[in-house]
Write a protein that holds these residues in place. Sequence first.
Motif, PDB file in Angstrom:
ATOM      1  N   PHE A   8      51.619  65.154  73.281  1.00  0.00           N
ATOM      2  CA  PHE A   8      52.114  65.495  71.955  1.00  0.00           C
ATOM      3  C   PHE A   8      50.942  65.908  71.085  1.00  0.00           C
ATOM      4  N   SER A   9      51.043  67.074  70.517  1.00  0.00           N
ATOM      5  CA  SER A   9      50.010  67.503  69.566  1.00  0.00           C
ATOM      6  C   SER A   9      50.728  67.942  68.301  1.00  0.00           C
ATOM      7  N   GLY A  10      50.750  67.060  67.333  1.00  0.00           N
ATOM      8  CA  GLY A  10      51.416  67.346  66.075  1.00  0.00           C
ATOM      9  C   GLY A  10      50.426  67.324  64.928  1.00  0.00           C
ATOM     10  N   ARG A  11      50.707  68.107  63.937  1.00  0.00           N
ATOM     11  CA  ARG A  11      49.870  68.145  62.738  1.00  0.00           C
ATOM     12  C   ARG A  11      50.763  68.211  61.512  1.00  0.00           C
ATOM     13  N   CYS A  12      50.252  67.674  60.448  1.00  0.00           N
ATOM     14  CA  CYS A  12      50.945  67.775  59.167  1.00  0.00           C
ATOM     15  C   CYS A  12      50.687  69.176  58.609  1.00  0.00           C
TER      16      CYS A  12
END
Length: 82
Positions: A8-12
């Motif tokens: 998982f690679s999530g960013r705001c």
Amino acid sequence: MKIRSRKFSGRCAKHKGFNPAVDGRGGIRGGCARCALLADIWEASLRLNQLIRKFDPGHDDLERPTVVVLEHDPRQMSLIAE
């Protein structure tokens, strides 16, 4: 029991530089809900790893599977000139 690993690679969208692994909860600016969710996901993944290691201390989730290299079969023609 089978638990699939998930990358998982999530960013705001507002705070692209926020990294919960480095910044922790103290790095959340203005009580941003998305940054808080990223921190929750990070803490949950750490907790899951702790529980797995507690259940099976011999489990090594960082070990890569060994790759078997097959020897060249002399009957097979090579497409690469030697």
